[in-house]
Design a protein around this motif. Sequence first.
Motif, PDB file in Angstrom:
ATOM      1  N   ARG A  12       1.071  -1.324   0.088  1.00  0.00           N
ATOM      2  CA  ARG A  12      -0.471   0.489   0.157  1.00  0.00           C
ATOM      3  C   ARG A  12       0.774   1.288  -0.252  1.00  0.00           C
ATOM      4  N   CYS A  36      -0.612   7.930  -5.393  1.00  0.00           N
ATOM      5  CA  CYS A  36      -1.679   7.717  -4.141  1.00  0.00           C
ATOM      6  C   CYS A  36      -0.953   6.280  -3.707  1.00  0.00           C
ATOM      7  N   TYR A  99       0.217   7.808   9.598  1.00  0.00           N
ATOM      8  CA  TYR A  99      -0.353   8.410   8.727  1.00  0.00           C
ATOM      9  C   TYR A  99      -1.428   9.160   9.126  1.00  0.00           C
ATOM     10  N   TRP A 165      -8.305  -2.894   7.094  1.00  0.00           N
ATOM     11  CA  TRP A 165      -7.900  -1.000   6.640  1.00  0.00           C
ATOM     12  C   TRP A 165      -6.229  -1.151   5.975  1.00  0.00           C
ATOM     13  N   ASN A 167      -5.979  -0.982   2.443  1.00  0.00           N
ATOM     14  CA  ASN A 167      -6.435  -0.251   1.608  1.00  0.00           C
ATOM     15  C   ASN A 167      -7.146   1.039   1.718  1.00  0.00           C
ATOM     16  N   GLU A 168      -7.511   1.187   3.194  1.00  0.00           N
ATOM     17  CA  GLU A 168      -8.200   2.796   3.587  1.00  0.00           C
ATOM     18  C   GLU A 168      -7.274   3.029   4.373  1.00  0.00           C
ATOM     19  N   GLN A 169      -8.076   3.574   5.913  1.00  0.00           N
ATOM     20  CA  GLN A 169      -6.674   3.852   6.945  1.00  0.00           C
ATOM     21  C   GLN A 169      -5.283   2.588   7.334  1.00  0.00           C
ATOM     22  N   TRP A 170      -4.135   2.978   6.399  1.00  0.00           N
ATOM     23  CA  TRP A 170      -3.610   1.930   6.695  1.00  0.00           C
ATOM     24  C   TRP A 170      -3.127   2.522   8.023  1.00  0.00           C
ATOM     25  N   SER A 173      -3.953   0.049  10.621  1.00  0.00           N
ATOM     26  CA  SER A 173      -3.498  -1.373  10.966  1.00  0.00           C
ATOM     27  C   SER A 173      -2.396  -2.177  12.048  1.00  0.00           C
ATOM     28  N   LYS A 292      -5.453  -6.918  -0.080  1.00  0.00           N
ATOM     29  CA  LYS A 292      -5.756  -7.418   0.841  1.00  0.00           C
ATOM     30  C   LYS A 292      -5.848  -9.020   0.895  1.00  0.00           C
TER      31      LYS A 292
END
Length: 467
Positions: A12, A36, A99, A165, A167-170, A173, A292
Amino acid sequence: MSRKPISVVKSRLHQNCSELIKPTNDSHSINDTTWCDWAPFDRNNYKELLGAVDNAFLVAYAIGMFISGIFGERLPLRYYLSAGMLLSGLFTSLFGLGYFWNIHMLWYFVLIQICNGLVQTTGWPSVVTCVGNWFGKGKRGLIMGIWNSHTSVGNILGSLIAGVWVNEQWGLSFVVPGIITAAMGILTFLFLIEYPEDVDCTPPQHHTSGGLEENQDPEDLGNSPKESSLESAARGSKEPSAQPAAISFLGALRIPGVVEFSLCLLFAKLVSYTFLYWLPLYIFNVAHFSAKEAGDLSTLFDVGGIIGGIMAGLISDYTNGRATTCCVMLILAAPMMFLYNSVGQKGITNSVVMLIICGALVNGPYALITTAVSADLGTHQSLKGNAKALSTVTAIIDGTGSIGAALGPLLAGLISPTGWNNVFYMLISADILACLLLCRLVYKEILAWKSFLNRDRGSSLALTHPR
């Protein structure tokens, strides 16, 4: 659990942005192909940077491990282990908070990993010592093989939690596993019992009397004096007035078998940790799964590790051959890694089956050496009942192995740009070296088996043909 999120989040931090839809409120230019990615991992040398982050943790862990065991012999393990878990949870969470705080400085992530590596060294010597205090040599391989499955379960949970998480708010994780780790530290402080004697239980017998071990010379791994269980229990009794002195670092190195198993673990752990840190990214790049899906699929390697650890313990208990069990599994692991790289990604069935087999063969010897073998050597008969060496011996063995754990991911980061095939050739070479380092101990175990069989055959003849 706290070590696994970084391997899932790697894919990611740097990904193929051309396959994603840019948000309408994004401030990057239209030609920016790294919009990204998470700086500083948006550069072309991102693999080297990720390898440096891994290595910061692993080098700190390797250095700290040699010191940690010495402290573990001299401090109350309940306090020592609990403090380590609380601090580990804190630093794991701080990595993820980078993050939310929008931190893009490499030194921050490296510093957090160094601190996390140092505090996590409190864990392994402490837990192996506690389990070794409770269980004797008889079924130690099987018991510790089952117990050691917690490492693979932690890796699996770490991957699955991080994958929720990634792919969103890593950052979550890392934060969620960090909170769980700290909570377990509190439970450890409240409920851990270090010695059986603390709750009026009989201490275990660390040496067997009779059987195969009596036929080995004093330098053999499993050798033990002929003694009664009452004598062993009395000698292991925890009385403040008769506490033995903790063993020195050099004294632990002189225990027969410590050096060979330590060096073997260096290469075995090199292989295991390269899979631990780079397998999700390998699956992501080669099989083209999502981040994921790659993280979820990589957990099968740890499922195999659970099976391999239990099998290694069970077989080594039955044969009384710790070194031989490790050597055979290492021999089988080399061709399986080659096959996995060659055909493992040609279909989901191939990938699932071969990941489980590779996990069993790679992690089986690693699990056996860091648990049952460490406990055997830490209570070796040459110590004459001084069990204060257990934490130091465990730290020496796992600390040496951690040098390999630091080298493996670093080499993978440096070699992977030249092709994943070269990474697997490096892993196979390390596996073979690990096997070769056990040759002397394997030879001695074979001699001990032959001596035992000859004596057993002689006893049978004496019974059937009395004079």
